[in-house]
Design a protein around this motif. Sequence first.
Motif, mmCIF file in Angstrom:
data_model
loop_
_atom_site.group_PDB
_atom_site.id
_atom_site.type_symbol
_atom_site.label_atom_id
_atom_site.label_comp_id
_atom_site.label_asym_id
_atom_site.label_seq_id
_atom_site.Cartn_x
_atom_site.Cartn_y
_atom_site.Cartn_z
ATOM 1 N N THR A 110 0.841 -1.190 0.000
ATOM 2 C CA THR A 110 0.000 0.000 0.000
ATOM 3 C C THR A 110 0.879 1.243 0.000
ATOM 4 O O THR A 110 1.717 1.404 0.897
ATOM 5 N N PRO A 111 0.734 2.139 -1.000
ATOM 6 C CA PRO A 111 1.526 3.378 -0.991
ATOM 7 C C PRO A 111 1.247 4.201 0.260
ATOM 8 O O PRO A 111 0.110 4.294 0.726
ATOM 9 N N ILE A 112 2.304 4.790 0.812
ATOM 10 C CA ILE A 112 2.207 5.567 2.040
ATOM 11 C C ILE A 112 2.480 7.030 1.729
ATOM 12 O O ILE A 112 3.438 7.358 1.025
ATOM 13 N N ARG A 113 1.655 7.892 2.258
ATOM 14 C CA ARG A 113 1.894 9.327 2.150
ATOM 15 C C ARG A 113 2.898 9.725 3.225
ATOM 16 O O ARG A 113 2.645 9.570 4.422
ATOM 17 N N GLY A 114 4.048 10.211 2.788
ATOM 18 C CA GLY A 114 5.099 10.591 3.720
ATOM 19 C C GLY A 114 5.468 12.050 3.570
ATOM 20 O O GLY A 114 4.734 12.846 2.973
ATOM 21 N N ILE A 115 6.617 12.411 4.106
ATOM 22 C CA ILE A 115 7.107 13.775 4.017
ATOM 23 C C ILE A 115 8.578 13.749 3.622
ATOM 24 O O ILE A 115 9.277 12.749 3.814
ATOM 25 N N VAL A 116 9.048 14.843 3.048
ATOM 26 C CA VAL A 116 10.467 15.034 2.771
ATOM 27 C C VAL A 116 10.852 16.420 3.259
ATOM 28 O O VAL A 116 10.039 17.343 3.252
ATOM 29 N N SER A 117 12.094 16.537 3.701
ATOM 30 C CA SER A 117 12.617 17.819 4.148
ATOM 31 C C SER A 117 13.360 18.470 3.000
ATOM 32 O O SER A 117 14.186 17.833 2.334
ATOM 33 N N GLY A 140 4.516 10.749 -11.028
ATOM 34 C CA GLY A 140 3.106 10.493 -11.272
ATOM 35 C C GLY A 140 2.208 11.424 -10.485
ATOM 36 O O GLY A 140 2.602 11.988 -9.458
ATOM 37 N N ASP A 141 1.002 11.575 -10.992
ATOM 38 C CA ASP A 141 -0.044 12.363 -10.339
ATOM 39 C C ASP A 141 -1.304 11.516 -10.319
ATOM 40 O O ASP A 141 -1.741 11.007 -11.357
ATOM 41 N N TYR A 142 -1.885 11.320 -9.140
ATOM 42 C CA TYR A 142 -3.120 10.555 -9.047
ATOM 43 C C TYR A 142 -4.232 11.240 -9.840
ATOM 44 O O TYR A 142 -4.432 12.451 -9.728
ATOM 45 N N VAL A 143 -4.970 10.454 -10.629
ATOM 46 C CA VAL A 143 -6.147 10.990 -11.318
ATOM 47 C C VAL A 143 -7.197 11.381 -10.284
ATOM 48 O O VAL A 143 -7.808 12.451 -10.364
ATOM 49 N N VAL A 144 -7.419 10.515 -9.316
ATOM 50 C CA VAL A 144 -8.241 10.827 -8.141
ATOM 51 C C VAL A 144 -7.442 10.381 -6.923
ATOM 52 O O VAL A 144 -6.672 9.425 -7.001
ATOM 53 N N PRO A 145 -7.575 11.051 -5.791
ATOM 54 C CA PRO A 145 -6.791 10.672 -4.614
ATOM 55 C C PRO A 145 -7.121 9.252 -4.165
ATOM 56 O O PRO A 145 -8.250 8.776 -4.327
ATOM 57 N N PRO A 146 -6.142 8.544 -3.592
ATOM 58 C CA PRO A 146 -6.431 7.205 -3.072
ATOM 59 C C PRO A 146 -7.361 7.274 -1.875
ATOM 60 O O PRO A 146 -7.417 8.279 -1.164
ATOM 61 N N SER A 147 -8.092 6.209 -1.666
ATOM 62 C CA SER A 147 -9.019 6.134 -0.543
ATOM 63 C C SER A 147 -8.927 4.746 0.066
ATOM 64 O O SER A 147 -8.251 3.854 -0.457
ATOM 65 N N GLU A 148 -9.614 4.560 1.158
ATOM 66 C CA GLU A 148 -9.607 3.249 1.809
ATOM 67 C C GLU A 148 -10.250 2.197 0.912
ATOM 68 O O GLU A 148 -9.818 1.045 0.883
ATOM 69 N N ASP A 149 -11.279 2.600 0.155
ATOM 70 C CA ASP A 149 -11.940 1.664 -0.752
ATOM 71 C C ASP A 149 -11.119 1.420 -2.015
ATOM 72 O O ASP A 149 -11.203 0.343 -2.608
ATOM 73 N N GLU A 150 -10.340 2.421 -2.448
ATOM 74 C CA GLU A 150 -9.542 2.296 -3.663
ATOM 75 C C GLU A 150 -8.132 2.821 -3.392
ATOM 76 O O GLU A 150 -7.814 3.976 -3.667
ATOM 77 N N PRO A 151 -7.256 1.959 -2.819
ATOM 78 C CA PRO A 151 -5.895 2.416 -2.507
ATOM 79 C C PRO A 151 -4.983 2.481 -3.727
ATOM 80 O O PRO A 151 -3.863 2.975 -3.617
ATOM 81 N N TYR A 152 -5.440 1.975 -4.884
ATOM 82 C CA TYR A 152 -4.604 1.960 -6.089
ATOM 83 C C TYR A 152 -5.317 2.664 -7.244
ATOM 84 O O TYR A 152 -5.719 2.035 -8.223
#
Length: 405
Positions: free
Chosen positions: A220-227, A352-364
């Motif tokens: 599952t892709p994870i939303r993280g952070i970068v400095s 890449g840029d998500y066409v629609v943001p990921p959600s719990e129902d659609e993580p991909y």
Amino acid sequence: MSGKRMQQGRKYVINLVAFPVMLVLVLCMPIVQVFALEMPQTLIEQSVMPLLTSGQSISVQAIVSDPLGIFAVRCYFRYRKDANFVFIDMEQQANGQYQGHLPAPSSPVHEMEYLYLAVNKRRQVVRTPVYTVNGWDNELLPLPVPTSNERIDVQTDLVTPPGADSLWLGGDQPKVTAVAAAERFGLVAGLYNSSVKDAGDQVAQGYFGGYELQPDGKYTPIRGIVSLQETVSVGAEIETTPHQSTDETPPPEIIGPDIGGNTWEGFCYYGYGEGTGHWYIWNPTPVTATILHEGNQVTLTLSTECIINFVNIGQIFQGTMDWAGNMLLTDRRDEIWSSHWGPVTESEIKIGDYVVPPSEDEPYPDYYVIELTREYPPPPPPPPPPPPTYPFLPAVYNLLLQDSR
């Protein structure tokens, strides 16, 4: 025929003509299945559950593998839920086994949270879910303790390390150090999203090649952070109090991999199917690109405006890059593009840029994708041409010589 019937007849004719045209357009759209997925194939299996005993070090073991090879394996842990995670590097043993020792917790500790994190040679970051283990009485479960000469190195991905006493570390309270700026993998893995203020002055959120390995084997892709700081503290090491570093290295001319140049070429396309184990490309458009890279600022200019699935995503993309090569760009629609499948390199870029943001129902969800490559280092310039030869000159010389006689 009445006017109303004539209008209906025209509609039928238009529909009969439009349907075959649309069918031809759809059938002509190229769909290419790519078997080499960009998803990681890192496997992490916990060998044994660690045993938590106050005052004694804790042994952790995991089996880790990846077809691309392993760059680093870590065990992140914390002895109190309101503390940030810190980690130790695990050492490779035989047969893909990695082992390490966590520092002894202090006496108030009765519960520990921990996880394993692995980085492959492509710098994709995969971590396990967070595990919880409860403590036991020392007399019931004695564990081996490192000798007094053995030092346990505890590190953090944060700019300013926390104090060892705030982590409830027992024993001789080992030093906590800040990891190198290019190896802050815990940020990418989303372990410090609630501690953005501690990760640096300039922080950006996005998807940068961090994944959580699920029990069913999916990633599952994870939303993280970068400095995005342009300076890095040197010697950020503390014992029991936060370190206040005044010694800083000046920023280099280029931060991260040097991707500047005008020899990039590749495609922009619509990508989907990541969650099914297959990767599909829809409507690829060939492009070339020129990239301006100064400090941590990046401007990517395509040779033409890229239209993906009837959406004009633009031609110029601007943003930043961190020390590891994690990149975040914005297009003409103010949409965010990131190095979703891992850091960029001097020879490969995939954002890449998500066409629609990921959600719990659609993580991909589906993506808009730009994929570029170049030869790096660039090929040497061609050798200079040989000096010209004039085969007729000897004959002319002989004629002149005969005339002189």
